[in-house]
Write a protein that holds these residues in place. Structure first.
Motif, mmCIF file in Angstrom:
data_model
loop_
_atom_site.group_PDB
_atom_site.id
_atom_site.type_symbol
_atom_site.label_atom_id
_atom_site.label_comp_id
_atom_site.label_asym_id
_atom_site.label_seq_id
_atom_site.Cartn_x
_atom_site.Cartn_y
_atom_site.Cartn_z
ATOM 1 N N CYS A 73 -11.018 -6.800 -3.320
ATOM 2 C CA CYS A 73 -10.080 -5.672 -3.646
ATOM 3 C C CYS A 73 -10.253 -5.849 -5.460
ATOM 4 O O CYS A 73 -10.520 -5.233 -6.086
ATOM 5 C CB CYS A 73 -8.718 -5.815 -3.585
ATOM 6 S SG CYS A 73 -8.403 -5.218 -1.719
ATOM 7 N N LEU A 74 -10.062 -7.292 -6.035
ATOM 8 C CA LEU A 74 -10.151 -7.361 -7.413
ATOM 9 C C LEU A 74 -11.585 -6.956 -7.902
ATOM 10 O O LEU A 74 -11.676 -6.343 -8.681
ATOM 11 C CB LEU A 74 -10.023 -8.862 -7.617
ATOM 12 C CG LEU A 74 -8.399 -9.331 -7.488
ATOM 13 C CD1 LEU A 74 -8.260 -10.813 -7.518
ATOM 14 C CD2 LEU A 74 -7.441 -8.682 -8.483
ATOM 15 N N GLY A 80 1.576 -3.876 0.682
ATOM 16 C CA GLY A 80 1.158 -4.642 -0.280
ATOM 17 C C GLY A 80 -0.280 -4.323 -0.886
ATOM 18 O O GLY A 80 -0.466 -4.195 -2.257
ATOM 19 N N PHE A 81 -1.392 -4.467 -0.140
ATOM 20 C CA PHE A 81 -2.597 -4.204 -0.740
ATOM 21 C C PHE A 81 -2.790 -2.642 -1.326
ATOM 22 O O PHE A 81 -3.431 -2.636 -2.282
ATOM 23 C CB PHE A 81 -3.851 -4.266 0.400
ATOM 24 C CG PHE A 81 -4.097 -5.855 0.554
ATOM 25 C CD1 PHE A 81 -3.744 -6.491 1.725
ATOM 26 C CD2 PHE A 81 -4.874 -6.644 -0.342
ATOM 27 C CE1 PHE A 81 -3.810 -7.790 1.854
ATOM 28 C CE2 PHE A 81 -5.242 -7.636 -0.143
ATOM 29 C CZ PHE A 81 -4.978 -8.376 0.838
ATOM 30 N N ALA A 82 -2.105 -1.743 -0.770
ATOM 31 C CA ALA A 82 -2.004 -0.369 -1.337
ATOM 32 C C ALA A 82 -1.660 -0.566 -2.490
ATOM 33 O O ALA A 82 -2.135 0.135 -3.806
ATOM 34 C CB ALA A 82 -1.466 0.546 -0.188
ATOM 35 N N CYS A 83 -0.320 -1.194 -2.801
ATOM 36 C CA CYS A 83 0.187 -1.176 -4.068
ATOM 37 C C CYS A 83 -0.799 -1.964 -5.151
ATOM 38 O O CYS A 83 -0.831 -1.644 -6.201
ATOM 39 C CB CYS A 83 1.554 -1.998 -4.041
ATOM 40 S SG CYS A 83 2.770 -1.295 -5.015
ATOM 41 N N ALA A 115 -8.520 -0.349 -1.015
ATOM 42 C CA ALA A 115 -7.473 -1.002 -0.224
ATOM 43 C C ALA A 115 -7.914 -1.474 0.977
ATOM 44 O O ALA A 115 -7.390 -2.427 1.588
ATOM 45 C CB ALA A 115 -6.314 -0.046 -0.341
ATOM 46 N N ARG A 116 -8.398 -0.650 1.589
ATOM 47 C CA ARG A 116 -9.270 -0.918 3.145
ATOM 48 C C ARG A 116 -9.675 -2.195 3.226
ATOM 49 O O ARG A 116 -9.603 -2.832 4.046
ATOM 50 C CB ARG A 116 -10.038 0.303 3.531
ATOM 51 C CG ARG A 116 -10.429 0.130 5.002
ATOM 52 C CD ARG A 116 -11.626 1.096 5.073
ATOM 53 N NE ARG A 116 -12.937 -0.114 4.737
ATOM 54 C CZ ARG A 116 -13.703 0.246 3.917
ATOM 55 N NH1 ARG A 116 -14.023 1.275 3.298
ATOM 56 N NH2 ARG A 116 -14.935 -0.744 3.331
ATOM 57 N N GLN A 117 -10.295 -2.785 2.173
ATOM 58 C CA GLN A 117 -11.066 -3.984 2.324
ATOM 59 C C GLN A 117 -9.960 -5.157 2.088
ATOM 60 O O GLN A 117 -10.304 -6.136 2.411
ATOM 61 C CB GLN A 117 -12.201 -4.051 1.182
ATOM 62 C CG GLN A 117 -13.185 -3.160 1.322
ATOM 63 C CD GLN A 117 -14.301 -3.043 0.403
ATOM 64 O OE1 GLN A 117 -14.750 -4.107 0.435
ATOM 65 N NE2 GLN A 117 -14.619 -2.021 -0.328
ATOM 66 N N GLY A 118 -8.872 -4.718 1.753
ATOM 67 C CA GLY A 118 -7.656 -5.917 1.712
ATOM 68 C C GLY A 118 -7.040 -6.007 3.005
ATOM 69 O O GLY A 118 -6.871 -7.097 3.527
ATOM 70 N N SER A 119 -6.797 -4.714 3.415
ATOM 71 C CA SER A 119 -6.098 -4.655 4.859
ATOM 72 C C SER A 119 -6.434 -3.362 5.432
ATOM 73 O O SER A 119 -5.993 -2.233 4.930
ATOM 74 C CB SER A 119 -4.723 -4.932 4.829
ATOM 75 O OG SER A 119 -3.939 -4.675 5.995
ATOM 76 N N GLY A 120 -6.896 -3.125 6.649
ATOM 77 C CA GLY A 120 -7.670 -1.878 7.164
ATOM 78 C C GLY A 120 -6.207 -0.721 6.991
ATOM 79 O O GLY A 120 -6.445 0.170 6.171
ATOM 80 N N SER A 121 -5.121 -0.897 7.409
ATOM 81 C CA SER A 121 -4.258 0.095 7.570
ATOM 82 C C SER A 121 -3.689 0.217 5.893
ATOM 83 O O SER A 121 -2.789 1.235 5.879
ATOM 84 C CB SER A 121 -2.928 -0.438 8.433
ATOM 85 O OG SER A 121 -2.317 -1.598 8.178
ATOM 86 N N ALA A 122 -4.043 -0.666 5.117
ATOM 87 C CA ALA A 122 -3.291 -0.211 3.675
ATOM 88 C C ALA A 122 -3.905 0.890 3.080
ATOM 89 O O ALA A 122 -3.324 1.622 2.507
ATOM 90 C CB ALA A 122 -3.687 -1.375 2.848
ATOM 91 N N CYS A 123 -5.146 1.252 3.613
ATOM 92 C CA CYS A 123 -5.903 2.593 3.191
ATOM 93 C C CYS A 123 -5.006 3.935 3.335
ATOM 94 O O CYS A 123 -4.848 4.654 2.482
ATOM 95 C CB CYS A 123 -7.131 2.747 3.617
ATOM 96 S SG CYS A 123 -7.247 3.113 5.256
ATOM 97 N N ARG A 124 -4.061 3.720 4.498
ATOM 98 C CA ARG A 124 -3.305 4.883 4.997
ATOM 99 C C ARG A 124 -2.139 4.736 3.986
ATOM 100 O O ARG A 124 -1.508 6.036 3.922
ATOM 101 C CB ARG A 124 -2.900 4.811 6.156
ATOM 102 C CG ARG A 124 -4.092 4.859 7.166
ATOM 103 C CD ARG A 124 -3.747 5.060 8.809
ATOM 104 N NE ARG A 124 -2.923 3.929 8.977
ATOM 105 C CZ ARG A 124 -2.943 3.293 9.961
ATOM 106 N NH1 ARG A 124 -4.051 3.117 10.449
ATOM 107 N NH2 ARG A 124 -1.910 2.287 10.311
ATOM 108 N N SER A 125 -1.939 3.754 3.225
ATOM 109 C CA SER A 125 -0.666 3.750 2.419
ATOM 110 C C SER A 125 -0.635 4.595 0.916
ATOM 111 O O SER A 125 0.112 4.661 0.125
ATOM 112 C CB SER A 125 0.007 2.691 2.194
ATOM 113 O OG SER A 125 0.940 2.358 3.212
ATOM 114 N N LEU A 126 -1.953 5.196 0.728
ATOM 115 C CA LEU A 126 -2.348 5.584 -0.617
ATOM 116 C C LEU A 126 -1.744 7.155 -0.553
ATOM 117 O O LEU A 126 -1.821 7.998 -1.740
ATOM 118 C CB LEU A 126 -3.886 5.511 -0.779
ATOM 119 C CG LEU A 126 -4.560 4.425 -1.556
ATOM 120 C CD1 LEU A 126 -3.696 4.599 -3.288
ATOM 121 C CD2 LEU A 126 -4.194 2.997 -0.908
#
Lengths: 416, 408
Positions: free
Chosen positions: A82-83, A132-135, A157-168
């Motif tokens: 992510c970074l 968390g990853f989305a944020c 964000a997906r590369q941090g945690s798959g489901s994080a992408c949906r929190s955008l």
């Protein structure tokens, strides 16, 4: 004369989300690419959210992160991905007021501090890594003035945690599985916003759990490797369900929505059971909750409540409207009353107006509840549920301009 | 009068789903192990007499109705195969065509509780059909009889043989080729030890008949299982049994049990046969198996929370019983003698003679923070693979009175 030092800081708030068509299984472990599409509903960040402050300053000598007050390591692959991806998209930043001027190629030499806080317990199994990853990604994108839109950010964000992408995004969101080997087309899009179907009410039952669950990452890898049913699900079942679910959401067709949501939750858990070794995320309490809902839905002409469970025993119950939610909370409180020493105010949290509508003001009202007529010999299982959260579909990520909400000190860049 | 004893059986490749509800024809093959009737069996006495004016049946002492389709099918099919019977000693002579005018009395008794979810209808229908076939001097072999028992209860067909049995799904519409065959007899792999954990259950389960029909109608995974998964597993299981390959046997048995329950979960409404205790038992076994070079125990669950654990050999069974008694001790007021029943020699080998020995058991090293869940298991039954149906010649074991034909 020494150059005046500066700290540039940004604070964001992101919601969490619950899949109604489930993601379970990767086709690429490093890029986190899924074997099927998924669809989720974003939960109102007023009740469940992650707040993240990110800061950059020349006085920082390394990237550092604090999660819920504790410093954690950023050396893991997911954080590094992510970074790296966000830094590659950083642009020029100029803040004349604060005398800050960051050129595009300065970013690779600068370090960041991150402080993140979930307003719900990590151990409660409520998808804290998604929020968390989305944020993290959203906040860093704002800090670094990246030009990408939320869908493009979701691919990071997906590369941090798959489901994080949906929190955008808020409302209902689809994670398109994509075809490209580099994952550039595996990202989230908003299907409808949070106002589209705003009569839905969401009640989460946080279920007491004796054991530590199998992590999603390990679990879904075992499923991909050993479940003979997973492939059929991903190739044949989910594509059709995705189309039907999109239609149901678009048309606010609750009957279809409920049937699809429950069926997909159950099939996800079926695939977990078909794994070697078998994974049991739901427990007897989860089953009892399903049974309550199934009986009620069956006794009405049309389903009133949809249920869905993620990788844990917690139930996410989606009621058709406020009236259904009120009846639901009464039935749930009959079947799953608090322990005798519990305080009602901490037993039902979030949006307490549902409790008010249900005419329940104190424990005496809970004790006086009548048994649901559709359940023969209904039992009262004290203590099986730790607490309930009442919420609803909510909006996507936002910047918080109020400096008092920042989690890092504006001058030191260290946690407040 | 004739008295027969039949074993029950447990599927290791599961039957779940019919392609024909009336003839009870399955959507896939299944394979089972027959349990030793010394510990779990049905005993049935059937009698015929011109003095009986209607067909009557008593089950575990209570009269039940024979008007249901399943009983009627079995009675009709067996009567159609009745032959001449002559008993000069007793002065009985029944011509083939006399049978349709004669009535029968049936008394059946299970030596295990019906409520325990231990497949009593399988043993029951197998025994009924077998006993009637002997009574009526039918010439059919046990495979042909299994096709009749199948019409009473699908899994009953597999109780017509001992050892390991396969129910061929068949292709014919009339079900004439949907029957059981013996793969190997009970001596082929006689080192296996079977321990059944009868799990305390709060609720009444969904009946298999309703459940599997809902699965056929609503599970999108069932068809794939029946068409793609089971045919391969059946072949692999037959090989594993033939070669006494316990590693493969265990992997297949556990996987198929879990997939059956997965299909139940994929049903609308979802069916949960296993409960938290069942899951804890699986977890114990999985942890132990993984800590050893090769699996020591296979588990399988039918349409209920009871665990059927198949241990590789006596040594594994002894260790298994110790681990189970640590994890699932009896309630403080329980009597060890009724907590572990059946073949008690396993308990002896484990060095457990009384409750003090149970309390003193050490935690299984492969389980971190092993907990002791008192009272979750009602009792254990120790048994092994067993023989098929037999006639009991000892008249004192008959359940009907030799003169009145009424229950003793």
């Amino acid at each position: 004369m020494a150059e005046k030092t500066w700290v540039r800081m940004v604070t964001a708030q992101t919601p969490t989300n619950i899949a109604v068509i489930k993601y379970w299984g990767k086709r690429d472990e490093t890029l986190i690419l899924p074997v099927n599409d998924s669809i989720s509903v974003t939960l109102d960040p007023a009740h469940l959210c992650t707040i993240t402050t990110v800061a950059v300053s020349p006085i920082f000598d390394q990237d550092r992160m604090w999660l819920n007050g504790k410093e954690i390591s950023l050396s893991g692959g997911r954080y590094q991905n992510c970074l790296r991806e966000i830094r590659a998209r950083a642009c020029e930043v100029e803040d004349k007021e604060k005398g800050i001027k960051i050129a595009k190629n300065d970013w690779e030499k600068l370090h960041v501090h991150v402080a993140s806080y979930n307003n719900f317990p990590t151990a409660a199994g409520l998808a804290s890594s998604a929020a968390g990853f989305a944020c993290l990604v959203f906040a860093l994108a704002k800090l670094m003035k990246a030009k990408e839109d939320n869908s493009e950010l979701s691919a990071i964000a997906r590369q941090g945690s798959g489901s994080a992408c949906r929190s955008l995004f808020g409302g209902f969101v689809k994670w398109i599985m994509g075809k490209a080997a580099d994952g550039s087309d595996s990202l989230a899009v908003q299907l409808v916003d949070e106002k589209h179907w705003d009569e839905l009410v969401i009640i989460i039952a946080v279920v007491s759990s004796r054991q530590k669950e199998t992590s999603s990452t390990t679990g879904m890898r075992d499923s991909v490797e050993t479940s003979l049913l997973l492939r059929h699900r991903a190739k044949e079942v989910v594509p059709k369900r995705i189309k039907q679910m999109e239609e149901a959401i678009k048309n606010r067709d609750f009957g279809s929505f409920a049937q699809l949501t429950c069926a997909d939750s159950n099939q996800f858990h079926a695939v977990c059971l078909d794994t070697c070794p078998p994974i049991f995320y739901m427990n007897d309490t989860s089953h009892r909750i399903i049974s309550c809902v199934e009986k009620w839905n069956c006794s009405e002409g049309m389903p009133q409540v949809a249920y869905t469970f993620d990788a844990g025993p917690n139930a996410v119950l989606i009621a058709h409207n406020r009236k259904a939610a009120t009846q639901l909370i009464q039935k749930l409180l009959f079947c799953f009353p608090p322990s005798s020493d519990a305080d009602l105010n901490s037993y039902v949290i979030g949006d307490k107006s549902i409790l008010k509508d249900a005419g329940i003001e104190d424990i005496k009202d809970v004790e006086a509840l009548p048994p649901p007529p559709e359940i023969k010999d209904a039992q009262r299982c004290k203590g099986d549920v730790s607490y309930f959260i009442c919420t609803k579909p909510g909006r996507g990520p936002d910047l918080l301009s109020d400096e008092s909400l920042a989690l890092l000190h504006p001058e030191t860049g260290l946690p407040k």
